[in-house]
Design an enzyme around this catalytic site. Structure first.
Site, PDB file in Angstrom:
ATOM      1  CG  ASP A 379      -2.039   1.005   1.127  1.00 11.06           C
ATOM      2  OD1 ASP A 379      -1.783   2.138   0.659  1.00 11.06           O
ATOM      3  OD2 ASP A 379      -3.175   0.669   1.502  1.00 11.06           O
ATOM      4  CG  HIS A 409      -4.991   3.277  -0.303  1.00 11.95           C
ATOM      5  ND1 HIS A 409      -4.720   3.130   1.044  1.00 11.95           N
ATOM      6  CD2 HIS A 409      -6.061   4.104  -0.383  1.00 11.95           C
ATOM      7  CE1 HIS A 409      -5.567   3.856   1.746  1.00 11.95           C
ATOM      8  NE2 HIS A 409      -6.401   4.450   0.906  1.00 11.95           N
TER       9      HIS A 409
END
Length: 505
Positions: A379, A409
């Protein structure tokens, strides 16, 4: 005649060469070599673009161009609910995430937050909810097949409350989740903070990062509108700050049955103080400044707007917006409203004090509903995995964590196959499957294990009062500053927790 034949051959030569090339390329060996060559060229170009944009490039990313991630790490304190989820939620233990280039973390992140949403045949009807302090929040109710704009169905389905990112807006990722949930029979409503996503701003009070006051009133309204429905909630990214704060402050009196957080911000101060790639940082900062500029004239009487707009980082913007104001009543609230809001009626004295009242997990030991957190290792918008509060998931049976190798993400794109749509999101399928399993588990459990599902009687409260403190001691959340820990702990290494929802408030 001979000249005519040569002219015809010369004219057809390009087409013949192209046809021969197509036949040659369709051979398995040549096709595989061509695919590898194009992948290598694409990877080289993408690597150069990432270097120009200062985007971190995972050295192992190119390896996923020829393989698909199939495993996850499920971390939690052993409990009957955890065992039930592992048996009935196959998505939590196995994934088929897309390979490179669709599986690249930056590609997935940008697509999830800024990509062009597909025409899913889903519309929204908006309601404006007037709050106690005169502010307004918006509720967008999904309208699709089987759902009327009046909110009436033939049965009482579960209500799914969605919380967008902290900066607001309905992202393509969230729209896709709305479509998937509606198709599976959930009644979906999206919560928008004051001043975001077109929600009117009627007061000079902004919402702090972990302030659940507005959400609490919205949840009460939704429950009054659908009293016979199960109420669930899922947050997107930094929207977890509000959701987790609400669950902690409300404790066992929360009206939610279960919650989930996709790519959550678990430690707000760490997130604001951790550097993110410039492309994402300036994009988020620009969006926040645009929101403030829209109402600059209204805030000049209580806030130095120009000073805030000169901020060069998200941390500086948040600090200047909510800390170190000289006015005694900066938000211009009436005395009764200020008395009810208590410390939140005034800016915080400093940055550390701000997070003492807004850290999402400040009351984690009070949470009394199951919470599933889904996070990927790559992420680009969240701090490194080493900063995760792993002790929270190892010691608190109400918190569960699923870690994937890729996903970006709020990305988690599933590898395309013959029986799956190309844009299907694994986290959506996992969250919806988790909600159904939790509801089935709680419905199938005995009254002794889920007393709070129907609300305890006075006799039950007094009878269980002596055991409350023992339960609270067993489920310490471990909110110390996180350190690098081993996340491969087995679910069977510690004593199994018998699932009971305790009363803490």
């Amino acid at each position: 005649m001979t000249l005519f034949l040569w002219e015809c051959l010369f004219c057809l030569l390009p087409s013949l060469l192209l046809l021969g090339l197509l036949v040659f390329v369709r051979r398995p060996a040549v096709s595989a070599w061509t695919e590898k060559t194009l992948t290598a060229v694409g990877w080289t170009l993408w690597r150069g673009l990432c270097l120009i944009l200062h985007l971190p490039l995972d050295k192992a990313s190119f390896g996923t161009a020829v393989s698909v991630c199939t495993g996850t790490q499920f971390m939690c304190k052993p409990s009957t609910l955890a065992q039930y989820l592992l048996r009935h939620c196959t998505s939590l233990s196995r994934t088929m995430l897309a390979s490179w280039p669709k599986g690249d973390p930056h590609f997935q992140t940008i697509r999830a937050l800024l990509g062009e949403p597909q025409a899913l045949g889903l519309q929204f009807t908006r309601e404006h909810l007037l709050l106690k302090d005169g502010g307004i929040v918006s509720l967008d109710w999904a309208v699709g097949p089987g759902v009327s704009d009046s909110g009436v169905r033939r049965s009482a389905p579960s209500v799914l409350l969605l919380l967008p990112e902290h900066w607001g807006g309905l992202s393509p990722h969230l729209k896709s989740l709305c479509h998937s949930a509606t198709a599976q029979g959930f009644y979906v409503v999206v919560f928008h903070h004051r001043g975001t996503a077109g929600c009117p701003m009627t007061t000079t009070r902004l919402t702090e990062f972990g302030d659940p006051a507005d959400l609490e009133q919205a949840v009460a309204y939704i429950h009054s509108r659908h009293p016979s429905s199960v109420l669930l909630a899922v947050s997107e990214g930094s929207g977890s700050g509000t959701l987790l704060s609400y669950l902690g402050e409300r404790g066992s009196s929360s009206r939610l049955t279960a919650a989930a957080a996709i790519s959550p911000v678990l430690l707000g101060q760490v997130w604001f103080e951790t550097a993110v790639p410039p492309l994402y940082h300036w994009g988020m900062l620009y969006h926040r400044k645009q929101q403030l500029r829209r109402y600059a004239g209204s805030f000049r009487g209580v806030l130095d707007v120009d000073h805030v707009l000169k901020s060069s980082s998200l941390k500086e913007f948040e600090e200047r917006l909510f800390c170190n104001h000289e006015s005694e009543e900066p938000w211009g609230l009436a005395p009764p409203v200020a008395w009810e809001l208590k410390e939140r009626a005034h800016p915080s004295e400093d940055w550390d004090r701000y997070w003492e009242r807004n850290e999402p997990l400040r009351d984690a030991d009070e949470v009394a509903v199951p919470v599933l957190c889904i996070r990927s290792r790559d992420d680009p918008l969240l701090p490194p995995i080493g900063s995760l509060p792993l002790s929270l998931f190892q010691n608190n049976p109400y918190f569960m964590l699923v870690l994937t190798e890729t996903g970006g993400h709020c990305g988690f794109t599933i590898q395309n196959s013959n029986n799956q749509p190309e844009d299907m999101n694994w986290s959506h399928a996992a969250v919806l499957e988790y909600f159904r399993a939790v509801v089935d588990f709680l419905k199938g459990a005995g009254e002794k294990d889920v007393v709070s599902w129907i609300g305890p009687t006075v006799e039950q409260r007094s009878r269980n009062n002596s055991s409350v403190f023992a339960v609270r001691k067993r489920r310490s959340a471990g909110m110390k500053r996180p350190q690098n820990q081993n996340i491969n702990q087995s679910i069977n290494e510690v004593e199994e927790f018998t699932w009971k929802r305790s009363y803490t408030r």
